[in-house]
Design an enzyme around this catalytic site. Structure first.
Site, PDB file in Angstrom:
ATOM      1  N   GLU A 198       0.795  -1.312   0.114  1.00 52.49           N
ATOM      2  CA  GLU A 198      -0.454   0.082   0.120  1.00 52.49           C
ATOM      3  C   GLU A 198       1.023   1.508   0.108  1.00 52.49           C
ATOM      4  OE1 GLU A 198      -3.095  -0.194   2.864  1.00 52.49           O
ATOM      5  OE2 GLU A 198      -3.956  -2.101   2.048  1.00 52.49           O
ATOM      6  N   GLU A 209      -4.108  -9.210  -0.119  1.00 51.55           N
ATOM      7  CA  GLU A 209      -4.154  -8.857   1.714  1.00 51.55           C
ATOM      8  C   GLU A 209      -6.032  -8.906   1.310  1.00 51.55           C
ATOM      9  OE1 GLU A 209      -2.037  -6.187   3.438  1.00 51.55           O
ATOM     10  OE2 GLU A 209      -3.469  -5.643   4.658  1.00 51.55           O
TER      11      GLU A 209
HETATM   12  C1  GAL Z   1      -4.186  -2.511   4.975  1.00 50.34           C
HETATM   13  C2  GAL Z   1      -2.786  -3.072   4.698  1.00 50.34           C
HETATM   14  C3  GAL Z   1      -2.536  -3.755   7.020  1.00 50.34           C
HETATM   15  C4  GAL Z   1      -3.860  -3.072   8.113  1.00 50.34           C
HETATM   16  C5  GAL Z   1      -5.162  -3.744   7.191  1.00 50.34           C
HETATM   17  C6  GAL Z   1      -6.390  -3.528   7.919  1.00 50.34           C
HETATM   18  O1  GAL Z   1      -5.022  -2.224   4.466  1.00 50.34           O
HETATM   19  O2  GAL Z   1      -2.179  -2.791   4.689  1.00 50.34           O
HETATM   20  O3  GAL Z   1      -1.913  -3.077   6.955  1.00 50.34           O
HETATM   21  O4  GAL Z   1      -3.398  -2.060   8.294  1.00 50.34           O
HETATM   22  O5  GAL Z   1      -5.069  -2.551   6.460  1.00 50.34           O
HETATM   23  O6  GAL Z   1      -7.038  -3.689   7.732  1.00 50.34           O
END
Ligand code: GAL
Length: 881
Positions: free
Chosen positions: A469, A544
């Site tokens: 991100e 993710e």
């Molecule tokens: C994502 C991020 C993670 C964590 C997650 C929580 O956007 O990459 O590190 O913060 O959100 O939902």
């Protein structure tokens, strides 16, 4: 490790006998010694010197470290002088005997105390600040002429190292592994003092980073001509079932004053299931090379191995390559490299292929902390995490958002996981005031090359991630940076694709996607089809996913599938329907993956709960929450009235599929149902202890690897339901609660497949203790994880119990941590007392070194009968792998 040691010793013995002098032989070969024991530790700089060694002041010296990872043009010139000359803690004359004595790995943050006023985002624990470590060691005069290196697997953060008062070097990125050459400053036949200063800036992380030398540290001794740091690179460019080409690149370093002609020989060993090694022909043909004084050179060689045993997830066959350097017929170095033979490929249609077979990525993201043990590496704690994940059906790990401990990759190689090995959470644009963006320009090349060189022989690693991100996804400068980072990785490793975790939907179209070999979307299950239309030849995966939040054993009513619902008591309902704004329940991602099956799979946020980032309770609440306890509700209402907010105590995440203590949440089973389709299982939620809900609607959800299930309440059928397309759970949403028994029978293809029963439990009556292992090694590192369960008189878990528990240990073991998985529990992790949380509590027991015997844990609780468990701590254990 142990095995290496034996081989080294054997070699020393053989050569020693040959030369007539064991010491002589020892001088010639390599030793890799644990350097973890007997450090002295103190927080803070000496009074009056605070800030004098701040990175900005000593940067010209620090950035001289690691130049071997830079393209020559960028190499900074060395500077004269000795920073730290006037800082007592860096000097050997300083008397540190009043400092605390400890062994590494060490995390000073986990010792607490938790403080409400500390940021919940990083765990409400004091991990920041300056810390000093000092260690005395001696080197015999007979070792003159050898090279000495300090290998640090990870120190959080901004490490600077002195030996005998002389500045040796430093490395700021807390997740990097690095090596420093101690040789110029070693004193032979005398005491040597190594001093390490760490400086962990506040506001530098989005999660709990820990603080201290939190990974292993090694002292390496070699001859002057030796295989350089991470100096082997093994690739297998052609693999068939009949044979495999093994290409080996060896980099040698000559620290002597003379040019040298040496011979490199390499032998392949097959590693058995128990770690035993046997020679596997062929040996590489010996190669004779010249290494010029003060220089490095790289030699390439190849060999073919017949009928290779492939590294597969079910049978992770490993090989070991023993490289021997000899000069004038004498062995002067011996270097061992573990590797595996497998092929990997990302395909635009088929997703990911391992050894030519499609492998859906069933992955989880994890941060590096080990729950109540903090970030201090412990091999068994890490292995336990992976065992639990394996049981769920996990086959892939993402090391979010930084290079992992080397042991994680060793475990992944051995246990059969593929890994997305990630470098950064930020580039030039920071996410926190003091995060990696401050280091990016000076260090990204070193950090990235070092990571790839360290990790590129692991068969488990299938993807290099250059960032998560990243703020620069949206602009041209960012795309140029991405391309540059990808190029660095490709220069270091030609065999694996580069990727990144993109949360910016436009990154799939704006040019960013062209900088990577495989594209990863974070949280975009509805975008896969569109992405494919715009990028017909770029493989895609879900880097993710989910970020569903829940607290183990909590259920709130009514059950409404709404992002904002499911909150009370600073907990989150475990119906697995809740996720923050950007995120989704598991079912939504499953649907995205099923509708667009060319997507290679997913990495769920997260496998385990972690310290910090307690979304949705990151900040003090500006809405009044619901509390189950009326007194608590009144308190909250008063606070809200007076201040317009409610102070939030949360210190750890709710994202985990498994809680911080390692206990499974309901979500474990929705993933298991999908990821282990041939494993007959069915799971019911919620628990069935709702005396206050008699007659009220209490929805029942069922996760199963079957395709149909029938639910019974006290023997009456509540109907048989079939999973329709894109149904990932079965729901009986109108069940009216009555105490008794819920029973489910799952079917697959019309046949009985699995059953589950839950019963209304009675009052707490006793404690049931279960150790994950009742036999551990008496090495001062091995752990037994004991689950304490509050049970009724029939031995059923009492699902809402919070009984106070007291722990007592006797025998050669110690309680190193306790936890119950409650994200709001601010009692010390070292406390010997704790409440059960929804019926469970964890006690982590560590053996004492060299003291075999029976360790007895006794747990007491007012009004309940006490219970005990015995753990045998033994000198030798059969290797389990
Ligand atoms: C994502 C991020 C993670 C964590 C997650 C929580 O956007 O990459 O590190 O913060 O959100 O939902």
């Amino acid at each position: 490790m142990k095995h290496d040691f034996i081989i080294t010793l054997a070699l020393v013995f053989v050569i020693g006998a040959f030369e007539g002098s064991p010491l002589h032989a020892q001088r010639l070969t390599r030793e890799r010694l644990s350097f973890n024991a007997d450090w002295r530790f103190q927080k803070g700089d000496p009074a009056g010197t605070e800030g004098q060694l701040a990175y900005d002041k000593v940067k010209p010296w620090v950035i001289a470290t690691g130049n071997e990872f830079l393209s020559r043009a960028a190499t900074p010139a060395p500077v004269a002088g000795n920073p730290g000359n006037d800082i007592p803690y860096a000097q050997p004359s300083f008397d540190d005997h009043t400092w605390r004595q400890l062994n590494l790995p060490h995390d000073w943050g986990i010792e607490g105390p938790f403080k409400q006023e500390y940021p919940g985002e990083t765990g409400k624990l004091p991990w920041w600040g300056v810390g000093w470590y000092r260690k005395h060691f001696s080197v015999s005069p007979g070792e003159k002429g050898r090279q000495f290196y300090l290998d640090v697997d990870g120190a959080m953060a901004y490490a600077m190292v002195w030996l005998n008062g002389k500045f040796v070097g430093g490395w700021p990125y807390g997740y990097a592994s690095f090596e420093l050459d101690l040789t110029p400053y070693i004193q032979f036949g005398a005491d040597n003092l190594i001093a390490i200063r760490l400086d962990n800036p506040p506001d530098s992380s989005r999660w709990y980073p820990g603080g201290g030398i939190y990974r292993n540290v090694w002292l390496i001794k070699t001859s002057q001509i030796h295989v350089s740091h991470w100096g082997t690179y093994v690739t297998t460019p052609n693999v068939t079932s009949a044979s495999a080409m093994i290409d080996l690149r060896v980099t040698l370093q000559n620290d002597s004053l003379n040019n040298a002609i040496v011979t490199i020989t390499s032998q392949i060993l097959e590693v058995g299931a128990k770690g035993n090694k046997t020679a596997a022909p062929p040996a590489f043909a010996p190669v004779k090379v010249e290494v010029r004084a003060g220089e490095r050179m790289t030699a390439n060689m190849s060999a073919r191995i017949d009928t290779p045993k492939l590294w597969k997830l079910q049978v992770p066959n490993l090989y070991s390559l023993v490289t021997t350097i000899s000069q004038a017929g004498r062995t002067i170095d011996r270097y061992e490299t573990s590797f595996g033979i497998r092929t990997i490929k990302f395909d635009v249609d088929k997703g990911f292929l391992l050894n030519g077979e499609q492998l859906k990525i069933q992955g989880v993201c994890n941060h590096h902390d080990l729950g109540a043990l903090g970030s201090a590496l412990n091999l068994r704690a890490l292995e336990r995490q992976l065992e639990i994940l394996k049981e769920m059906g996990v086959n892939a790990l993402r090391t979010s958002h930084n290079p992992p401990a080397p042991e994680l990759l060793e475990l992944a190689d051995r246990m059969g996981f593929v890994v997305m090995d990630e470098a950064f959470d930020a580039w030039r644009r920071g996410k926190k005031k003091n995060d990696y963006h401050l280091l990016f320009d000076d260090w990204h090349e070193k950090d990235l090359r070092a990571q790839v060189r360290r990790d590129r022989n692991h068969p488990s690693v299938i993807l290099w991630s250059i960032g998560n991100e990243i703020g620069e996804q949206g602009n041209a400068e960012g795309h140029a940076l991405a391309a540059q980072l990808a190029q660095i990785v490709h220069e270091e490793d030609t065999t694996r694709p580069v990727t990144a975790g993109a949360n910016n939907v436009n990154a799939g179209y704006n040019g960013f996607q062209k900088t990577v070999d495989v594209f990863g979307y974070n949280y975009k299950p509805a975008e896969y089809g569109k992405f494919r239309q715009s990028n017909p030849s770029l493989p895609l995966f879900a880097s993710e996913t989910a970020s569903t939040v829940s607290s183990r054993g909590e259920y709130f009513f009514p059950v409404v599938p709404d992002k904002a619902q499911g909150r009370a008591d600073f907990q989150v309902s475990s119906y697995d329907l809740y996720a923050p704004r950007w995120a989704w329940p598991p079912d939504v991602e499953f649907r995205g993956l099923d509708e667009f099956p060319f997507t290679a799979g997913e990495f769920v946020w997260t496998g385990f709960d972690y310290l910090g980032e307690p979304t949705p309770y990151d900040r003090d609440s500006t809405t009044l929450l619901n509390f189950t306890d009326q007194t608590r509700q009144q308190q909250a209402a008063n606070e809200f009235k007076e201040t317009g907010r409610i102070t939030v105590p949360s210190r750890s995440s709710y994202f985990g599929i498994v809680d911080l203590a390692g206990f499974k949440k309901d979500r474990f089973y929705i993933y298991q149902a999908r990821w282990r389709p041939d494993f007959p299982m069915v799971h019911i939620l919620p628990h069935w202890n709702w005396p206050e809900r008699t007659g009220q609607v209490t929805p029942v959800h069922v996760y199963t690897s079957g395709d149909e299930a029938e639910l019974f309440l006290n023997g009456r059928s509540l109907g048989r339901k079939k999973r329709a397309a894109h149904d990932y759970r079965l729901r009986w949403d109108d069940v009216k609660y009555e105490p008794g028994e819920l029973h489910v029978v799952a079917y697959r293809n019309g046949r009985r497949w699995a059953e589950d029963t839950i019963k209304t439990a009675g009052a707490p009556a006793k404690l049931i203790l279960k150790a994950d292992r009742t036999r551990i090694k008496a090495d001062g590192e091995d752990l037994s994880f004991v689950t304490v369960m509050v049970a009724d008189s029939n031995g059923l878990l009492v699902p809402r119990s919070r009984n106070r528990l007291r722990f007592e240990i006797s025998g050669p073991g110690e309680i190193v941590a306790t936890d119950n998985g409650d994200a709001t529990n601010l009692e010390s992790f070292q406390a010997k007392e704790r409440n059960a949380y929804n019926g469970l509590c964890l006690v982590v027991i560590r053996s004492r070194p060299d003291r075999p015997g029976q360790i007895k844990l006794r747990v007491q609780s007012p009004g309940l009968s006490a219970s005990e468990v015995v753990i045998n701590s033994v000198r030798e254990m059969a290797q389990s792998r």
